[in-house]
Scaffold this active site. Structure first.
Site, short mmCIF file in Angstrom:
data_model
loop_
_atom_site.label_atom_id
_atom_site.label_comp_id
_atom_site.label_asym_id
_atom_site.label_seq_id
_atom_site.Cartn_x
_atom_site.Cartn_y
_atom_site.Cartn_z
N LYS A 100 -5.45 1.44 -5.09
CA LYS A 100 -4.06 1.00 -5.19
C LYS A 100 -3.77 -0.06 -4.14
O LYS A 100 -3.78 0.23 -2.94
CB LYS A 100 -3.12 2.20 -5.08
CG LYS A 100 -3.24 3.13 -6.31
CD LYS A 100 -2.32 4.33 -6.30
CE LYS A 100 -2.43 5.09 -7.63
NZ LYS A 100 -1.63 6.34 -7.67
N LYS A 125 -5.91 6.90 4.90
CA LYS A 125 -5.35 5.58 5.16
C LYS A 125 -4.05 5.34 4.40
O LYS A 125 -3.96 5.66 3.21
CB LYS A 125 -6.36 4.49 4.75
CG LYS A 125 -7.68 4.58 5.49
CD LYS A 125 -7.52 4.18 6.94
CE LYS A 125 -8.81 4.44 7.71
NZ LYS A 125 -8.65 4.37 9.14
N LYS A 163 4.15 0.66 -6.35
CA LYS A 163 4.90 1.91 -6.12
C LYS A 163 4.73 2.39 -4.67
O LYS A 163 5.57 3.13 -4.17
CB LYS A 163 4.51 2.98 -7.14
CG LYS A 163 3.10 3.54 -7.02
CD LYS A 163 2.95 4.66 -6.02
CE LYS A 163 1.49 4.95 -5.74
NZ LYS A 163 1.27 5.92 -4.67
P1 NAD Z 1 -8.41 8.03 2.18
O1 NAD Z 1 -7.00 7.56 2.38
O2 NAD Z 1 -8.66 9.48 2.25
O3 NAD Z 1 -9.28 7.23 3.23
C1 NAD Z 1 -10.38 7.77 3.87
C2 NAD Z 1 -11.64 7.11 3.39
O4 NAD Z 1 -11.79 5.84 4.03
C3 NAD Z 1 -12.86 7.94 3.75
O5 NAD Z 1 -13.75 8.00 2.66
C4 NAD Z 1 -13.47 7.14 4.88
O6 NAD Z 1 -14.85 7.31 4.96
C5 NAD Z 1 -13.14 5.75 4.46
N1 NAD Z 1 -13.32 4.80 5.54
C6 NAD Z 1 -12.83 4.87 6.80
N2 NAD Z 1 -13.26 3.81 7.52
C7 NAD Z 1 -14.05 3.07 6.70
C8 NAD Z 1 -14.76 1.86 6.84
N3 NAD Z 1 -14.75 1.17 7.98
N4 NAD Z 1 -15.45 1.39 5.76
C9 NAD Z 1 -15.44 2.04 4.60
N5 NAD Z 1 -14.77 3.20 4.40
C10 NAD Z 1 -14.09 3.70 5.44
O7 NAD Z 1 -8.94 7.47 0.76
P2 NAD Z 1 -8.49 7.95 -0.70
O8 NAD Z 1 -7.34 8.91 -0.64
O9 NAD Z 1 -9.71 8.35 -1.43
O10 NAD Z 1 -7.87 6.61 -1.33
C11 NAD Z 1 -8.65 5.65 -2.00
C12 NAD Z 1 -7.77 4.85 -2.93
O11 NAD Z 1 -7.21 5.75 -3.90
C13 NAD Z 1 -6.56 4.19 -2.24
O12 NAD Z 1 -6.34 2.94 -2.82
C14 NAD Z 1 -5.39 5.11 -2.56
O13 NAD Z 1 -4.15 4.43 -2.63
C15 NAD Z 1 -5.80 5.60 -3.94
N6 NAD Z 1 -5.20 6.89 -4.33
C16 NAD Z 1 -5.10 7.91 -3.44
C17 NAD Z 1 -4.54 9.11 -3.85
C18 NAD Z 1 -4.39 10.28 -2.91
O14 NAD Z 1 -3.59 11.19 -3.21
N7 NAD Z 1 -5.14 10.35 -1.82
C19 NAD Z 1 -4.12 9.25 -5.17
C20 NAD Z 1 -4.27 8.21 -6.05
C21 NAD Z 1 -4.80 7.01 -5.61
P1 13P Z 2 0.05 8.23 -1.15
O1 13P Z 2 -1.05 7.28 -0.77
O2 13P Z 2 1.40 7.81 -0.70
O3 13P Z 2 -0.26 9.65 -0.74
O4 13P Z 2 0.12 8.26 -2.74
C1 13P Z 2 -0.88 8.86 -3.45
C2 13P Z 2 -0.78 8.41 -4.85
O5 13P Z 2 -1.13 7.30 -5.15
C3 13P Z 2 -0.19 9.36 -5.82
O6 13P Z 2 -0.30 8.89 -7.13
#
Ligand code: NAD
Ligand code: 13P
Length: 344
Positions: A122, A298, A206
């Site tokens: 995202k 993050k 969003k």
């Molecule tokens: P996260 O926010 O949990 O981030 C942590 C990740 O970043 C770990 O895998 C870590 O190893 C990695 N990281 C840290 N430093 C790094 C570096 N220097 N190089 C490479 N990787 C590194 O990640 P997430 O929740 O899996 O989010 C990934 C994507 O999915 C984002 O775009 C987020 O917006 C989207 N997303 C998240 C959620 C949610 O609820 N978490 C839901 C839907 C979409």
């Molecule tokens: P946040 O990164 O704000 O937790 O949102 C997660 C998400 O994308 C839910 O659909």
């Protein structure tokens, strides 16, 4: 045609939840997928005195980013990115957007020619007056067809099988159906739409709205204000998509999980909302809050607000998106948060 070999590129909170679903589904659809192994690229780090890859491969759990949720044993953590995608034909990109470019540098020329990808990331890529969704960035850099998945998907809830929906914006219908098989479960409904840009942009924009909702919570303005922010935010999202990406589909905003549903869940329960509320109440900068509150996860919304600000400024269109602009100025330029609703 051979079976699809899946690789998950990313292993954070959402990456791990998605790996859990994919690990189960390749076994369920073993006519389509190679079910022996789902490699998951893990950015290696130490956690509680052990390597994170060792923890995942021994305990079948990502104890740092998605504790108390078990992977099936075919999900295998791999610390080397190129090794993780070796032979893979279905690549799932799911990392915080700030790390994508470096990963693509490593992957260029290294992926299978017949591979397909999907972006669950995202955010948007901005260079001055140019803007790109990450599905297009991946497709252009790697030369492989790339779809997008986004929806109202708080990872911790999806991971424990709470009912949710998501949207796949597909490149071809056949690819959409393949991604649906990889992710859908009785608790996680995957809808398909021919709108890669709309699905991607909803997921990115969003997050700016969710930051605004968190500011409202920090100010303790109540539910009417939060609802107003969601409504205005959704409208700015739609105007933005229609102004700068001509082919986005109207249905993506109101009929798909990627649109209104993700605005709602993120404004009620996401990390962006939570940290924005703390920004107001604790009066600390976002980088400090991210460190203190998210245990390595993050934030995306404040970075997307900055990217969108740079883009809109370069296009001389800031005035048309007052909510996005206020979120940028409060997050990055010291504008008092009480100014959020002024002039909306
Ligand atoms: P996260 O926010 O949990 O981030 C942590 C990740 O970043 C770990 O895998 C870590 O190893 C990695 N990281 C840290 N430093 C790094 C570096 N220097 N190089 C490479 N990787 C590194 O990640 P997430 O929740 O899996 O989010 C990934 C994507 O999915 C984002 O775009 C987020 O917006 C989207 N997303 C998240 C959620 C949610 O609820 N978490 C839901 C839907 C979409
Ligand atoms: P946040 O990164 O704000 O937790 O949102 C997660 C998400 O994308 C839910 O659909």
């Amino acid at each position: 045609m051979g079976k699809e070999k899946v690789a998950i590129i990313g292993s954070g909170n959402w990456g791990s939840a998605i790996a859990k679903l994919a690990g189960g589904n390749v076994k369920k659809h073993s006519d389509v997928f190679d079910d022996s192994k789902v490699p998951m690229w893990v950015f290696e780090e130490d956690y509680e005195g052990r390597k994170l890859t060792e923890i995942i491969n021994t305990d079948h759990e990502n104890k740092k980013y998605l504790p108390d949720v078990k992977f099936s044993e075919n999900v295998v953590a791999v610390p080397d990115l190129v090794e993780a995608v070796k032979g893979a034909t279905a690549l799932v990109f799911v990392m915080p957007h700030q790390f994508l470019s470096k990963c693509l540098d490593q992957l260029e020329g290294k992926v299978e020619k017949n591979a397909k990808a999907i972006s669950l990331i995202k955010g948007v890529g901005v260079e001055g007056s140019d803007i790109h969704v990450f599905a297009d960035v991946i497709q252009d850099r790697l030369g492989i067809s790339t779809s997008a998945l986004s929806g109202a998907n708080i990872a911790n809830e999806v991971a424990i099988d709470r009912f949710s929906e998501t949207t796949v914006g597909y490149r071809t219908e056949e690819e959409g159906q393949m991604w649906q098989k990889l992710f859908q479960t009785p608790h996680f409904k995957v809808q398909l739409i021919d709108d890669v840009a709309g699905v991607s942009l909803c997921g990115a924009l969003k997050n700016i709205v969710a930051v605004a909702a968190g500011f409202i919570d920090g100010l303790e303005y109540g539910n009417n204000s939060k609802a107003a922010i969601m409504r205005i935010g959704l409208l700015e999202m739609k105007h933005f998509c229609q102004e700068f990406f001509k082919d986005v589909k109207e249905e993506s905003f109101l009929q798909e999980s990627a649109g209104v549903a993700d605005v709602i869940t993120s404004c009620l329960g996401g990390r962006n909302r939570k940290c924005a509320e703390a920004f107001v109440k604790q009066k600390k900068p976002f980088d400090e809050l991210e460190r203190d509150m998210l245990n390595g996860q993050k934030l995306q919304g404040i970075h997307t607000a900055k990217d969108v600000h740079i883009f809109l400024k370069a296009r001389d269109r800031l005035g048309a998106y007052p909510l996005f602009d206020k979120v940028y100025h409060i997050s990055w330029e010291g504008l008092p948060v009480e100014k959020l609703t002024e002039g909306l």
